[in-house]
Design a protein around this motif. Structure first.
Motif, PDB file in Angstrom:
ATOM      1  N   UNK A  48       0.862  -1.169   0.000  1.00 37.30           N
ATOM      2  CA  UNK A  48       0.000   0.000   0.000  1.00 37.30           C
ATOM      3  C   UNK A  48       0.902   1.222   0.000  1.00 37.30           C
ATOM      4  N   UNK A  49       0.617   2.175  -0.874  1.00 37.94           N
ATOM      5  CA  UNK A  49       1.394   3.403  -0.950  1.00 37.94           C
ATOM      6  C   UNK A  49       0.729   4.463  -0.087  1.00 37.94           C
ATOM      7  N   UNK A  50       1.483   5.028   0.846  1.00 36.05           N
ATOM      8  CA  UNK A  50       0.965   6.110   1.665  1.00 36.05           C
ATOM      9  C   UNK A  50       1.254   7.409   0.913  1.00 36.05           C
ATOM     10  N   UNK A  51       0.282   7.840   0.121  1.00 37.84           N
ATOM     11  CA  UNK A  51       0.483   8.939  -0.818  1.00 37.84           C
ATOM     12  C   UNK A  51       0.846  10.289  -0.194  1.00 37.84           C
ATOM     13  N   UNK A  52       0.404  10.618   1.033  1.00 40.05           N
ATOM     14  CA  UNK A  52       0.834  11.919   1.587  1.00 40.05           C
ATOM     15  C   UNK A  52       2.353  12.061   1.740  1.00 40.05           C
ATOM     16  N   UNK A  53       3.080  10.938   1.763  1.00 39.10           N
ATOM     17  CA  UNK A  53       4.536  11.015   1.891  1.00 39.10           C
ATOM     18  C   UNK A  53       5.267  11.055   0.546  1.00 39.10           C
ATOM     19  N   UNK A  54       4.539  10.986  -0.564  1.00 38.73           N
ATOM     20  CA  UNK A  54       5.192  11.002  -1.875  1.00 38.73           C
ATOM     21  C   UNK A  54       6.017  12.276  -2.112  1.00 38.73           C
ATOM     22  N   UNK A  55       5.545  13.470  -1.719  1.00 35.16           N
ATOM     23  CA  UNK A  55       6.392  14.654  -1.931  1.00 35.16           C
ATOM     24  C   UNK A  55       7.737  14.566  -1.206  1.00 35.16           C
ATOM     25  N   UNK A  56       7.728  14.012   0.024  1.00 32.17           N
ATOM     26  CA  UNK A  56       8.988  13.874   0.758  1.00 32.17           C
ATOM     27  C   UNK A  56       9.923  12.883   0.066  1.00 32.17           C
ATOM     28  N   UNK A  57       9.348  11.814  -0.491  1.00 32.13           N
ATOM     29  CA  UNK A  57      10.173  10.834  -1.209  1.00 32.13           C
ATOM     30  C   UNK A  57      10.731  11.452  -2.490  1.00 32.13           C
ATOM     31  N   UNK A  63      13.343   8.060   2.475  1.00 33.56           N
ATOM     32  CA  UNK A  63      13.579   6.972   1.529  1.00 33.56           C
ATOM     33  C   UNK A  63      12.240   6.479   0.971  1.00 33.56           C
ATOM     34  N   UNK A  64      12.189   6.119  -0.302  1.00 28.84           N
ATOM     35  CA  UNK A  64      10.943   5.610  -0.883  1.00 28.84           C
ATOM     36  C   UNK A  64      10.380   4.392  -0.150  1.00 28.84           C
ATOM     37  N   UNK A  65      11.222   3.626   0.499  1.00 27.73           N
ATOM     38  CA  UNK A  65      10.728   2.448   1.216  1.00 27.73           C
ATOM     39  C   UNK A  65       9.867   2.816   2.418  1.00 27.73           C
ATOM     40  N   UNK A  66       9.969   4.068   2.882  1.00 21.34           N
ATOM     41  CA  UNK A  66       9.145   4.520   3.998  1.00 21.34           C
ATOM     42  C   UNK A  66       7.761   4.994   3.550  1.00 21.34           C
ATOM     43  N   UNK A 137       4.978  14.504 -19.469  1.00 24.31           N
ATOM     44  CA  UNK A 137       4.902  14.751 -18.030  1.00 24.31           C
ATOM     45  C   UNK A 137       5.182  13.480 -17.233  1.00 24.31           C
ATOM     46  N   UNK A 138       5.592  13.668 -15.995  1.00 27.05           N
ATOM     47  CA  UNK A 138       5.783  12.559 -15.071  1.00 27.05           C
ATOM     48  C   UNK A 138       4.635  12.606 -14.069  1.00 27.05           C
ATOM     49  N   UNK A 139       3.984  11.486 -13.881  1.00 27.98           N
ATOM     50  CA  UNK A 139       2.881  11.416 -12.926  1.00 27.98           C
ATOM     51  C   UNK A 139       3.387  11.547 -11.499  1.00 27.98           C
ATOM     52  N   UNK A 140       2.441  11.575 -10.555  1.00 27.43           N
ATOM     53  CA  UNK A 140       2.833  11.723  -9.161  1.00 27.43           C
ATOM     54  C   UNK A 140       1.848  10.988  -8.258  1.00 27.43           C
ATOM     55  N   UNK A 141       1.604   9.712  -8.581  1.00 23.00           N
ATOM     56  CA  UNK A 141       0.659   8.922  -7.806  1.00 23.00           C
ATOM     57  C   UNK A 141       1.298   7.665  -7.214  1.00 23.00           C
ATOM     58  N   UNK A 142       2.419   7.248  -7.761  1.00 24.00           N
ATOM     59  CA  UNK A 142       3.069   6.016  -7.309  1.00 24.00           C
ATOM     60  C   UNK A 142       4.481   6.309  -6.787  1.00 24.00           C
ATOM     61  N   UNK A 144       7.124   4.786  -7.796  1.00 19.71           N
ATOM     62  CA  UNK A 144       8.011   4.804  -8.965  1.00 19.71           C
ATOM     63  C   UNK A 144       8.026   6.190  -9.620  1.00 19.71           C
ATOM     64  N   UNK A 145       6.868   6.837  -9.677  1.00 20.24           N
ATOM     65  CA  UNK A 145       6.817   8.189 -10.251  1.00 20.24           C
ATOM     66  C   UNK A 145       7.527   9.193  -9.353  1.00 20.24           C
ATOM     67  N   UNK A 146       7.415   9.050  -8.034  1.00 21.02           N
ATOM     68  CA  UNK A 146       8.127   9.941  -7.115  1.00 21.02           C
ATOM     69  C   UNK A 146       9.638   9.774  -7.261  1.00 21.02           C
ATOM     70  N   UNK A 147      10.109   8.551  -7.431  1.00 25.47           N
ATOM     71  CA  UNK A 147      11.534   8.300  -7.646  1.00 25.47           C
ATOM     72  C   UNK A 147      11.974   8.919  -8.968  1.00 25.47           C
ATOM     73  N   UNK A 148      11.136   8.782  -9.996  1.00 26.88           N
ATOM     74  CA  UNK A 148      11.435   9.396 -11.286  1.00 26.88           C
ATOM     75  C   UNK A 148      11.580  10.906 -11.195  1.00 26.88           C
TER      76      UNK A 148
END
Length: 151
Positions: A48-57, A63-66, A137-142, A144-148
């Motif tokens: 499960x992806x905790x999406x509120x932390x995607x900007x920090x990743x 780290x993306x693993x968090x 554009x690069x998405x921002x929902x996963x 993998x997209x945050x890492x990109x």
């Protein structure tokens, strides 16, 4: 005569699906232990992806693993199926799904009967009709997209 366990199917392992299965796992602990109940979660990703932390990743602050929660670790009393539900026949109480294994083997779809169902498939990010957006554009929902974005 051995009675089949009551099967609860959770479609989707995102925020709503994971917390629903977690609550069911806690409430049905004795039934799960006795084998009179079964919880099955069908989800495209084993986490499960905790999406509120995607900007920090994406910023590199964490780290993306968090940002992800492994479903098999949290839902240890549930059966996790990494796949996609293709159709539901609620009259027959049957879900038809595919997994990577069934697609690779050419086996097609698998049917799974259920007694109760929870539909929590999540959402799909919509691409606005801006010229060039879908192509460049690069998405921002996963994760993998945050890492990109970070890279």
């Amino acid at each position: 005569m051995v009675k089949e366990p009551v099967r609860i199917l959770v479609v989707g392992g995102g925020y709503v699906g994971m917390y629903t299965a977690l609550r069911l796992q806690r409430k049905l602990k004795p039934e799960l232990k006795r084998g009179t109940a079964e919880i099955v979660v069908i989800t495209p990703d084993p986490y499960m992806t905790y999406q509120p932390f995607l900007p920090e990743a994406a910023a590199g602050s964490i780290s993306p693993r968090h940002v992800v929660v492994p479903l098999r670790r949290v839902l240890d009393k549930c059966r996790i199926v990494v796949g996609e539900v293709r159709s539901l026949d609620h009259g027959k109480r049957t879900a038809t799904f595919t997994t990577l294994a069934t697609e690779e083997e050419g086996a097609g779809t698998v049917d799974l009967t259920y007694d109760e169902i929870v539909l929590a498939p999540g959402s799909i990010a919509r691409t606005l009709p801006v010229p060039g957006l879908a192509e460049y554009a690069i998405g921002f929902k996963t994760v993998e997209e945050a890492i990109g974005l970070r890279n």
